[in-house]
Design an enzyme around this catalytic site. Structure first.
Site, PDB file in Angstrom:
ATOM      1  N   GLY A 171      -3.909  -5.982   7.022  1.00  0.00           N
ATOM      2  CA  GLY A 171      -5.180  -5.955   6.307  1.00  0.00           C
ATOM      3  C   GLY A 171      -4.927  -5.959   4.815  1.00  0.00           C
ATOM      4  O   GLY A 171      -3.800  -5.689   4.363  1.00  0.00           O
ATOM      5  N   GLN A 196      -6.818  -4.124  -4.039  1.00  0.00           N
ATOM      6  CA  GLN A 196      -5.344  -4.070  -3.979  1.00  0.00           C
ATOM      7  C   GLN A 196      -4.696  -5.249  -4.727  1.00  0.00           C
ATOM      8  O   GLN A 196      -3.515  -5.204  -5.032  1.00  0.00           O
ATOM      9  CB  GLN A 196      -4.857  -4.083  -2.526  1.00  0.00           C
ATOM     10  CG  GLN A 196      -5.204  -2.810  -1.765  1.00  0.00           C
ATOM     11  CD  GLN A 196      -4.685  -2.873  -0.349  1.00  0.00           C
ATOM     12  OE1 GLN A 196      -5.330  -3.446   0.535  1.00  0.00           O
ATOM     13  NE2 GLN A 196      -3.517  -2.291  -0.114  1.00  0.00           N
ATOM     14  N   CYS A 207       0.221   1.594   4.133  1.00  0.00           N
ATOM     15  CA  CYS A 207      -0.587   0.905   3.109  1.00  0.00           C
ATOM     16  C   CYS A 207       0.355   0.113   2.214  1.00  0.00           C
ATOM     17  O   CYS A 207       1.371   0.643   1.755  1.00  0.00           O
ATOM     18  CB  CYS A 207      -1.363   1.933   2.283  1.00  0.00           C
ATOM     19  SG  CYS A 207      -2.430   1.175   1.048  1.00  0.00           S
ATOM     20  N   LEU A 208      -0.003  -1.147   1.968  1.00  0.00           N
ATOM     21  CA  LEU A 208       0.842  -1.992   1.116  1.00  0.00           C
ATOM     22  C   LEU A 208       0.851  -1.479  -0.331  1.00  0.00           C
ATOM     23  O   LEU A 208       1.755  -1.815  -1.089  1.00  0.00           O
ATOM     24  CB  LEU A 208       0.343  -3.445   1.170  1.00  0.00           C
ATOM     25  CG  LEU A 208       0.405  -4.084   2.566  1.00  0.00           C
ATOM     26  CD1 LEU A 208      -0.294  -5.437   2.577  1.00  0.00           C
ATOM     27  CD2 LEU A 208       1.843  -4.217   3.058  1.00  0.00           C
ATOM     28  N   HIS A 219      -9.721   1.632   7.175  1.00  0.00           N
ATOM     29  CA  HIS A 219      -8.743   1.797   6.089  1.00  0.00           C
ATOM     30  C   HIS A 219      -9.077   0.860   4.924  1.00  0.00           C
ATOM     31  O   HIS A 219      -9.076   1.267   3.761  1.00  0.00           O
ATOM     32  CB  HIS A 219      -7.341   1.512   6.658  1.00  0.00           C
ATOM     33  CG  HIS A 219      -6.241   1.509   5.648  1.00  0.00           C
ATOM     34  ND1 HIS A 219      -5.278   2.487   5.587  1.00  0.00           N
ATOM     35  CD2 HIS A 219      -5.922   0.628   4.661  1.00  0.00           C
ATOM     36  CE1 HIS A 219      -4.437   2.220   4.606  1.00  0.00           C
ATOM     37  NE2 HIS A 219      -4.805   1.084   4.028  1.00  0.00           N
ATOM     38  N   GLU A 220      -9.383  -0.418   5.245  1.00  0.00           N
ATOM     39  CA  GLU A 220      -9.678  -1.401   4.181  1.00  0.00           C
ATOM     40  C   GLU A 220     -10.993  -1.063   3.483  1.00  0.00           C
ATOM     41  O   GLU A 220     -11.115  -1.234   2.264  1.00  0.00           O
ATOM     42  CB  GLU A 220      -9.732  -2.827   4.749  1.00  0.00           C
ATOM     43  CG  GLU A 220      -8.456  -3.308   5.423  1.00  0.00           C
ATOM     44  CD  GLU A 220      -7.194  -3.059   4.631  1.00  0.00           C
ATOM     45  OE1 GLU A 220      -7.247  -3.041   3.384  1.00  0.00           O
ATOM     46  OE2 GLU A 220      -6.140  -2.837   5.252  1.00  0.00           O
ATOM     47  N   HIS A 230     -10.583   1.359   0.734  1.00  0.00           N
ATOM     48  CA  HIS A 230     -10.103   0.780  -0.535  1.00  0.00           C
ATOM     49  C   HIS A 230     -11.278   0.343  -1.412  1.00  0.00           C
ATOM     50  O   HIS A 230     -11.202   0.405  -2.636  1.00  0.00           O
ATOM     51  CB  HIS A 230      -9.219  -0.445  -0.261  1.00  0.00           C
ATOM     52  CG  HIS A 230      -7.795  -0.117   0.073  1.00  0.00           C
ATOM     53  ND1 HIS A 230      -6.940   0.528  -0.798  1.00  0.00           N
ATOM     54  CD2 HIS A 230      -7.056  -0.381   1.180  1.00  0.00           C
ATOM     55  CE1 HIS A 230      -5.740   0.653  -0.240  1.00  0.00           C
ATOM     56  NE2 HIS A 230      -5.783   0.112   0.965  1.00  0.00           N
TER      57      HIS A 230
HETATM   58  O1  K1U Z   1      -4.475  -1.893   3.318  1.00  0.00           O
HETATM   59  C1  K1U Z   1      -3.284  -2.143   3.438  1.00  0.00           C
HETATM   60  O2  K1U Z   1      -2.504  -1.800   2.582  1.00  0.00           O
HETATM   61  C2  K1U Z   1      -2.777  -2.856   4.656  1.00  0.00           C
HETATM   62  C3  K1U Z   1      -2.266  -1.911   5.718  1.00  0.00           C
HETATM   63  C4  K1U Z   1      -3.293  -1.776   6.818  1.00  0.00           C
HETATM   64  C5  K1U Z   1      -3.118  -0.671   7.796  1.00  0.00           C
HETATM   65  C6  K1U Z   1      -1.933  -0.466   8.490  1.00  0.00           C
HETATM   66  C7  K1U Z   1      -1.827   0.544   9.418  1.00  0.00           C
HETATM   67  C8  K1U Z   1      -2.900   1.345   9.683  1.00  0.00           C
HETATM   68  C9  K1U Z   1      -4.072   1.164   8.988  1.00  0.00           C
HETATM   69  C10 K1U Z   1      -4.179   0.143   8.057  1.00  0.00           C
HETATM   70  C11 K1U Z   1      -0.975  -2.521   6.272  1.00  0.00           C
HETATM   71  O3  K1U Z   1      -0.975  -3.555   6.832  1.00  0.00           O
HETATM   72  S1  K1U Z   1       0.450  -1.639   5.984  1.00  0.00           S
HETATM   73  C12 K1U Z   1       1.672  -2.514   6.936  1.00  0.00           C
HETATM   74  C13 K1U Z   1       1.938  -1.722   8.130  1.00  0.00           C
HETATM   75  O4  K1U Z   1       2.343  -0.603   7.969  1.00  0.00           O
HETATM   76  C14 K1U Z   1       1.669  -2.196   9.486  1.00  0.00           C
HETATM   77  C15 K1U Z   1       1.865  -3.504   9.838  1.00  0.00           C
HETATM   78  C16 K1U Z   1       1.633  -3.890  11.166  1.00  0.00           C
HETATM   79  C17 K1U Z   1       1.188  -2.985  12.110  1.00  0.00           C
HETATM   80  C18 K1U Z   1       0.981  -1.665  11.736  1.00  0.00           C
HETATM   81  C19 K1U Z   1       1.241  -1.271  10.419  1.00  0.00           C
HETATM   82 ZN    ZN Z   2      -4.151   0.176   2.233  1.00  0.00          ZN
END
Ligand code: K1U
Ligand code: ZN
Length: 173
Positions: free
Chosen positions: A46, A51, A94-95, A136-137, A140
């Site tokens: 996401g 971001q 979170c990225l 989560h998004e 933000h």
């Molecule tokens: O908002 C963001 O920074 C993106 C975030 C979204 C998210 C991940 C896990 C739980 C809730 C929301 C990410 O994509 S972080 C990358 C990551 O940790 C992940 C990637 C694939 C599957 C699960 C986590």
């Molecule tokens: Zn995030």
């Protein structure tokens, strides 16, 4: 399409409420497409416009597994119109908080109303990883990070770890 730099906490732009989209026009569609490319490049599931430094209520999501066809979702002005009373503790990343993870309590299921790529109003019911990622998004867009759901102790531990990791990196020009 273009890959955009992803802001990392404690950038103040991550703590700002994003502005409503008047209409999903060419400019917003371009932003959605650039955000998706940026998200795939960062291996995220996401991404929210703040971001990438853009104060607009736009999020993109794709929770398809690596062995599945891509399933990109583009949303403007997402609103939670219903949330289940049942809540669940699940791990989030979170990225904008690289390599930091913690468990957060959120509703198990939500109904979301949003504007799609064609500026049409749509509603979806989301649970599982999709429901978690949408919530989560949407945080933000309010200037909220997952660490803001944690105790002061846990939040400060994560923010200090992040600061330490950044200090260990070579300075950028
Ligand atoms: O908002 C963001 O920074 C993106 C975030 C979204 C998210 C991940 C896990 C739980 C809730 C929301 C990410 O994509 S972080 C990358 C990551 O940790 C992940 C990637 C694939 C599957 C699960 C986590
Ligand atoms: Zn995030």
């Amino acid at each position: 399409m273009a890959i955009m730099p992803i802001l990392v906490a404690p950038d103040p732009r991550l703590k700002t409420k994003a502005k409503t989209v008047e209409k999903v026009d060419g400019e917003i569609r371009r932003l959605m497409d650039d955000m998706l490319e940026t998200m795939y490049n960062a291996r995220g599931i996401g991404l929210a416009a703040p971001q990438v430094g853009v104060s607009r209520r736009v999020i993109v999501i794709d929770v398809a597994g690596e062995d599945e066809d891509p399933n990109p979702i583009r949303m403007a002005n997402p609103e939670i119109v219903w949330a289940s009373e049942e809540e669940e503790l699940r791990e989030e990343g979170c990225l904008s908080l690289p390599e930091q993870y913690a468990e957060v309590v959120r509703p198990v299921e939500v109904k979301i109303r949003y504007l799609d790529y064609q500026n049409e109003i749509r509603e979806i019911d989301a649970d599982g990883l999709l429901g978690l990622c949408i919530q989560h998004e949407m945080d933000h867009l309010e200037g909220t990070l997952f660490v803001d759901h944690l105790s002061n102790l846990k939040r400060n531990m994560i923010l200090r770890k992040l600061q330490k990791a950044r200090k260990g990196q070579p300075a950028t020009v």
